[in-house]
Design a protein around this motif. Structure first.
Motif, PDB file in Angstrom:
ATOM      1  N   ALA A  53       1.206  -1.321   0.017  1.00  0.00           N
ATOM      2  CA  ALA A  53       0.144  -0.269  -0.155  1.00  0.00           C
ATOM      3  C   ALA A  53       0.599   1.158  -0.370  1.00  0.00           C
ATOM      4  O   ALA A  53       0.918   2.417  -0.191  1.00  0.00           O
ATOM      5  N   TRP A  54       2.169   1.528  -0.144  1.00  0.00           N
ATOM      6  CA  TRP A  54       2.908   1.847   0.268  1.00  0.00           C
ATOM      7  C   TRP A  54       3.878   2.497  -0.810  1.00  0.00           C
ATOM      8  O   TRP A  54       4.563   3.386  -0.730  1.00  0.00           O
ATOM      9  N   THR A  55       3.465   2.003  -1.606  1.00  0.00           N
ATOM     10  CA  THR A  55       4.033   2.341  -3.411  1.00  0.00           C
ATOM     11  C   THR A  55       4.008   3.509  -4.044  1.00  0.00           C
ATOM     12  O   THR A  55       5.111   4.144  -4.292  1.00  0.00           O
ATOM     13  N   PRO A  56       2.741   4.381  -3.318  1.00  0.00           N
ATOM     14  CA  PRO A  56       3.119   6.006  -4.014  1.00  0.00           C
ATOM     15  C   PRO A  56       4.033   5.992  -3.219  1.00  0.00           C
ATOM     16  O   PRO A  56       4.723   7.552  -4.041  1.00  0.00           O
ATOM     17  N   ILE A  57       3.833   6.015  -2.437  1.00  0.00           N
ATOM     18  CA  ILE A  57       5.362   7.205  -1.957  1.00  0.00           C
ATOM     19  C   ILE A  57       6.429   7.310  -2.501  1.00  0.00           C
ATOM     20  O   ILE A  57       7.441   8.447  -3.092  1.00  0.00           O
ATOM     21  N   PRO A  58       7.468   6.062  -2.918  1.00  0.00           N
ATOM     22  CA  PRO A  58       8.644   5.519  -3.234  1.00  0.00           C
ATOM     23  C   PRO A  58       8.204   6.500  -4.630  1.00  0.00           C
ATOM     24  O   PRO A  58       9.390   6.936  -5.594  1.00  0.00           O
ATOM     25  N   ILE A  59       6.996   5.772  -4.806  1.00  0.00           N
ATOM     26  CA  ILE A  59       7.341   6.268  -7.268  1.00  0.00           C
ATOM     27  C   ILE A  59       7.029   7.281  -7.158  1.00  0.00           C
ATOM     28  O   ILE A  59       7.295   8.159  -8.214  1.00  0.00           O
ATOM     29  N   ALA A  60       5.979   8.355  -6.929  1.00  0.00           N
ATOM     30  CA  ALA A  60       6.673   9.738  -6.229  1.00  0.00           C
ATOM     31  C   ALA A  60       7.839  10.876  -5.793  1.00  0.00           C
ATOM     32  O   ALA A  60       8.298  11.556  -7.004  1.00  0.00           O
ATOM     33  N   ILE A  61       8.012   9.998  -5.135  1.00  0.00           N
ATOM     34  CA  ILE A  61      10.014  10.647  -5.364  1.00  0.00           C
ATOM     35  C   ILE A  61      11.280  10.519  -5.891  1.00  0.00           C
ATOM     36  O   ILE A  61      11.375  11.294  -6.473  1.00  0.00           O
ATOM     37  N   PHE A  62      11.063   9.278  -6.746  1.00  0.00           N
ATOM     38  CA  PHE A  62      11.527   8.867  -7.451  1.00  0.00           C
ATOM     39  C   PHE A  62      11.861  10.008  -9.390  1.00  0.00           C
ATOM     40  O   PHE A  62      12.003  10.415  -9.873  1.00  0.00           O
ATOM     41  N   GLY A  63       9.780   9.706  -9.382  1.00  0.00           N
ATOM     42  CA  GLY A  63       9.352  10.641 -10.302  1.00  0.00           C
ATOM     43  C   GLY A  63       9.652  11.972 -10.239  1.00  0.00           C
ATOM     44  O   GLY A  63      10.055  12.645 -11.139  1.00  0.00           O
ATOM     45  N   LEU A  64       9.711  12.508  -9.249  1.00  0.00           N
ATOM     46  CA  LEU A  64       9.821  14.041  -8.882  1.00  0.00           C
ATOM     47  C   LEU A  64      11.386  14.814  -8.752  1.00  0.00           C
ATOM     48  O   LEU A  64      12.221  15.508  -9.307  1.00  0.00           O
ATOM     49  N   ILE A  65      12.764  13.066  -8.610  1.00  0.00           N
ATOM     50  CA  ILE A  65      13.784  13.484  -8.675  1.00  0.00           C
ATOM     51  C   ILE A  65      14.280  13.665  -9.951  1.00  0.00           C
ATOM     52  O   ILE A  65      14.664  14.272 -10.583  1.00  0.00           O
ATOM     53  N   SER A  66      13.596  12.863 -11.389  1.00  0.00           N
ATOM     54  CA  SER A  66      13.842  12.619 -12.609  1.00  0.00           C
ATOM     55  C   SER A  66      13.335  13.913 -13.075  1.00  0.00           C
ATOM     56  O   SER A  66      14.039  14.570 -13.758  1.00  0.00           O
TER      57      SER A  66
END
Length: 827
Positions: A758-771
């Protein structure tokens, strides 16, 4: 048979005897060899033992000698400490001067003066005094290969207690001794910035102030040229005593040399004081350097705000900083205490220090002194060109905001160049400035290192403007006709250099005092022609505003070759100006903007005028910019090609993702929902679909824009709007497609993993913002620059200055200008 047997036995016996003899002889030889070997080994061992004993004895003697010497030194130091009950101990252990073989290069010492050199080097005055009693002539002897006396050695290695004692011991004439470079002890003390040593020498022999070294420098110049932390007082002291006792040093070419030295070292307050008291120096020339003092100011563009490149956020802070332009040289009474000015100066410095300490303890004080430009500030070092303590200048940033250096406060001068930094109305700007300067700046930001550095910069900028104004006023007073002013400006070329370096403040002051300069040629070119050739819009607008009443004459100006101002803008800009713009296409765009801006300002008749070579301005522009057009085309194609590859990949991925939906489709033949996506009713799926569609359409649009760039004709006109606009649209859509494809990927991944993680949105958002941040960091500066230059160009953004004169009047003006140029050429 018996006889034969006997013979054989006899032979056998003889052989045995011979063998025995051989064996005995071999054994004897071996024994002899072994005996010799043993003797040799014993001899070598004895020699080794003797050598070891000798080395041990030598080492023991050396240790004993060194220990005795060290013990003598310790006892000597203890005796000195006991003989000094005031507590002023000479602690040689810490060696504050760090006299080691690494940083103290000891010159060749004359052998008979080794002890005297050692005493001066380490500061042992008692030993030197005893040596002087037994050798009276050694006081003035040159004890090194650099022709240094004991006083020179002590000053060189900063033994100031020794210096004070030996100065008392020496006679007046002995202080005038010079070493190999022509330095007196006062020169060396001034270079080190020790005010006590300099004061003790000057008190005993004031003539030291005027003695020059081999380069013709007096001690004041040496102090100024070798600035270091805490040396401001030394410069101040030497300046005042030199001014009081030998004012003639500030006159003539030598005085101009001193003034230039002061300006180049960043002591603008001292330079202002010199110009006020010796106005002739404004037009005095340094013979060896072929330089005027005014030129030395203009050659330092970083001394002015217009020549300092600050980021926007530092410019914003710069706006709220107030500087105090008071100076310790204001109202200096040179006649007061003429007989003994040193005591009066010492009391003045002491009172000033107490005032500074009091003000600094109370915090920055807000003063309104911008309207009083006749008062100046204490020395400020040059931050753009810092030098080391051996021969340069260092900014004193330890305490720049105390009473002696001014304070931070509000800036209310509406004529200040920094007013352009504000984006609010005048009234709200004043209120904001007042609030920040009175409430925030003194309490919280006054001690921030960045604010201190900006304060030093602003103080230097203000002082430079005051100095320029003073020098131009002195030139105005010393000249009586327009021809004399133009002749001086032609000799110095200060106006040409100021426009080339972009010093707007100098041009403004020059036009205020000499408004007629804009209509005269300076070294064959007028001010407007130089400003256009150097692509300086601010100075060009300043010239046009100042010559509003003679605008037609300015824009119709032609040179000896028949070139109008449109011919000047048609020539390619200097390389140092083009290099400030990223990309050859943007360089060509700005060149086209300049040409179009000047073209819209002049009369249409001038567009078709030809110079003596028969070339129109448009022809010159095309010929001059051929290489830049080719380079811009190559840059555009390479940039578009690289971006097109990325956009095509995104379009391919987005198209494929539309048919491989996350979760798949419903595969129930009898169900009415057969073929529908499994997550059709999920909000996350809607986000995926929308992001994928946006990514596909934006990437295709980006590809279309880049294709249009690749197939463009690349004419000069295309670089003005067409090509930059296409590149802007292509980059904007490419960025949108990259962001959308990342959102679509994140939504699809969340749909697949949400039940288990259920916590997948957090790392997805972080790595997407970094890119996205990395892409924006690399590409957005170029993107924003292109948007600003294309849609909000700064080139000639002022009001339209097109000439309203008729064709006949324009032709007459051009003809008159041509006649003037021909007459000047004939003369």
């Amino acid at each position: 048979m018996s006889t034969t047997r006997e013979g054989e036995e006899h032979n056998r016996e003889s052989q045995e005897v011979r063998l025995q003899r051989v064996e005995s002889s071999n054994i004897a030889g071996i024994e002899m060899m072994l005996s010799k070997l043993v003797d040799s080994l014993a001899h070598n061992q004895r020699q080794m033992l003797e050598a070891q004993a000798q080395s041990q004895q030598h080492l023991l003697e050396s240790l004993t000698t060194n220990f005795n010497k060290g013990l003598e030194e310790v006892l000597k130091h203890q005796n000195k400490a006991l003989a000094n009950p005031t507590g002023e101990k000479k602690v040689k252990a810490d060696e504050k001067k760090q006299k080691t073989a690494e940083n103290a290069v000891v010159p060749y010492v004359v052998e008979e003066y080794t002890n005297l050199f050692s005493a001066a080097y380490w500061g042992y005055w008692d030993e030197a005094k005893e040596y002087f009693k037994t050798h009276p002539d050694s006081v003035t002897k040159k004890i090194t290969s650099d022709l240094e006396t004991a006083l020179h050695v002590a000053v060189k290695f900063k033994e100031w207690d020794f210096v004070e004692e030996i100065v008392k011991f020496l006679s007046v004439d002995d202080l005038e001794a010079k070493e190999k470079s022509g330095f007196t002890a006062l020169h060396m003390a001034a270079a080190h910035g020790n005010i006590k040593a300099a004061e003790s020498m000057v008190k005993k022999n004031r003539k030291l102030i005027m003695l020059r070294d081999n380069d013709g420098n007096i001690p004041l110049e040496t102090a100024i040229s070798n600035v270091s932390d805490g040396q401001d007082k030394t410069v101040k002291y030497l300046y005042i005593v030199t001014l009081k006792n030998y004012p003639s040093l500030f006159t003539g070419p030598q005085g101009a040399k001193l003034l230039c030295c002061t300006i180049e070292a960043g002591y603008f307050d001292v330079a202002i004081s010199i110009v006020e008291r010796f106005p002739d120096l404004a037009m005095e020339k340094i013979e060896k350097r072929d330089l005027y003092a005014l030129e030395s100011v203009v050659c330092r563009p970083f001394s002015f705000f217009s020549g300092t490149k600050l980021p926007w956020w530092q410019r914003f802070i710069y706006l709220f900083i107030r500087v105090n332009l008071r100076s310790p040289y204001d109202n200096l009474d040179l006649e007061e205490d003429k007989e003994n000015p040193l005591e009066n100066l010492e009391s003045t410095l002491r009172a000033e220090e107490e005032e500074n300490h009091l003000e600094s303890s109370e915090g920055p004080i807000i003063r309104d002194e911008d309207s009083h430009l006749e008062s100046y500030q204490v020395p400020i070092r040059d931050e753009e060109n810092p030098l080391d303590s051996s021969g340069g200048q260092i900014v004193d940033e330890e305490n720049p905001l105390d009473g002696s250096h001014g304070q931070i406060g509000n800036e209310e001068d509406e004529n200040d160049e920094t007013d352009k930094l504000s984006f609010v109305s005048t009234e709200s700007k004043k209120g904001l400035i007042k609030f920040i300067s009175e409430r925030i700046m003194p309490s919280y930001l006054a001690r921030v290192p960045l604010v201190k550095r900006l304060y030093n910069k602003k103080l230097m900028h203000k002082q430079a403007v005051v100095l320029v104004k003073k020098m131009l006023e002195q030139i105005d007073d010393k000249t009586t006709t327009v021809a004399e002013v133009i002749e001086f400006l032609n000799k110095t070329s200060v106006v040409n250099m100021a426009i080339k370096n972009g010093i707007t403040e100098f041009i403004k002051e020059c036009l205020d005092i000499f408004p007629f300069v804009i209509s005269h040629d300076l070294r064959g070119e007028s001010m407007i022609q130089i400003a256009i050739a150097e692509r300086n819009e601010e100075i060009l607008n300043l010239i046009l505003d100042a010559g509003e009443d003679q605008r037609d004459d300015l824009v119709c100006k032609v040179d000896e070759s028949g070139n109008s101002i449109l011919h000047y803008v048609a020539k390619i800009a200097p390389s140092y100006h083009l290099n400030t713009i990223s990309g050859a296409a943007l360089q060509m765009q700005q060149e086209t903007q300049w040409y179009k801006g000047i073209e819209s300002m002049v009369h249409p008749f001038l567009k078709h005028t030809r110079n003596v070579n028969g070339d129109t301005a448009q022809f010159v522009f095309t010929e001059e910019h051929k290489k830049l057009v080719a380079t811009g085309e190559k840059w555009m194609k390479e940039t578009s090609g690289s971006c097109m590859v990325v956009a095509t990949l995104i379009a391919t991925v987005a198209f494929a993702a539309a048919f491989t939906l996350p979760g798949g489709n419903i595969s129930q033949l009898e169900s009415p929902k057969n073929g529908f996506p499994v997550f059709l009713r999920k909000n996350t799926f809607a986000m995926f679909a929308l992001a994928d569609a946006v990514a596909l359409f934006s990437s295709i649009t980006s590809v279309i824009m880049f294709l249009a760039i690749m197939t463009s004709r690349y004419s000069e006109e295309d670089f003005l709007i067409s090509l930059p606009q296409k590149l802007i649209l292509g980059l904007a859509n490419l960025f949108l497609s990259m962001a959308s494809i990342l959102v679509a990927f994140g939504a699809a991944l969340f749909l697949a993993l949400r039940d288990r993680y259920a916590w997948t949105p957090i790392p997805i958002a972080i790595f997407g913002l970094i890119s996205m941040f990395l892409f924006a960091l690399e590409e957005f500066p170029l993107f924003f620059q292109m948007v600003r230059v294309t849609y909000w160009p700064r080139v000639l953004k002022s009001k339209n200055r097109r000439s309203n004169s008729s064709d006949k009047q324009t032709r007459l003006t051009i003809k008159q200008n041509s006649i003037k140029q021909k007459a000047k050429k004939d003369n």
